[in-house]
Write an enzyme that holds these catalytic residues in place. Sequence first.
Site, PDB file in Angstrom:
ATOM      1  N   GLU A  26      17.758 -27.063   5.709  1.00 49.98           N
ATOM      2  CA  GLU A  26      18.280 -25.319   5.492  1.00 49.98           C
ATOM      3  C   GLU A  26      17.058 -24.193   6.515  1.00 49.98           C
ATOM      4  O   GLU A  26      17.665 -22.861   6.919  1.00 49.98           O
ATOM      5  CB  GLU A  26      17.398 -25.057   4.358  1.00 49.98           C
ATOM      6  N   ASP A  35      24.673 -15.784   3.382  1.00 55.20           N
ATOM      7  CA  ASP A  35      24.451 -17.551   3.616  1.00 55.20           C
ATOM      8  C   ASP A  35      26.107 -17.382   4.153  1.00 55.20           C
ATOM      9  O   ASP A  35      26.686 -16.590   4.130  1.00 55.20           O
ATOM     10  CB  ASP A  35      25.032 -18.605   2.879  1.00 55.20           C
TER      11      ASP A  35
END
Length: 167
Positions: A26, A35
């Site tokens: 991540e 994102d």
Amino acid sequence: MKANKLIALGLSGVLAAVGVTVANFEGEELAGYLDPVGIETACYGHTKTAVAGKEYTEDECLNLLAQDLAEHNSLLMSAVNVELSQGEHVAYLSFHYNVGSGNFRRSSLLRYLNEDQRLRACDELPRWVYAKGRKLVGLVVRREQERKMCIEGVNSAKNDNDTIQQH
């Protein structure tokens, strides 16, 4: 170092190992952001209470990661009806953390796993490389590493069982 901090926050060895794996996949973002598919995210892929633009400390991020891992692990283990090797556990919890409980529960991967088709379940991981219809290079890499951990876990569990049965 992250593993030690996660253990200090009360995570077991497996969850701490998954935490390091998830953190590597991540990445750490101390500022909330959107994102690639527009989901508000922060820290190590935290989405539940993330706010784009908000600043987080490293300690806040580690606490969020620990909470998220514990929650995802509980949801994962409530769906799985077979005992997992450590490699499978790390791979599937990393996967679950990324795709969410609903997607995991609806997946053919879980069906194969619960039917004890372990290698077939591992081989499902590379199918999960799309986000909103877009193939993401980062997911291709992540899924291949998860698949490798999964297969190694299945193989080591088979070897352990063979060794136990021979004695």
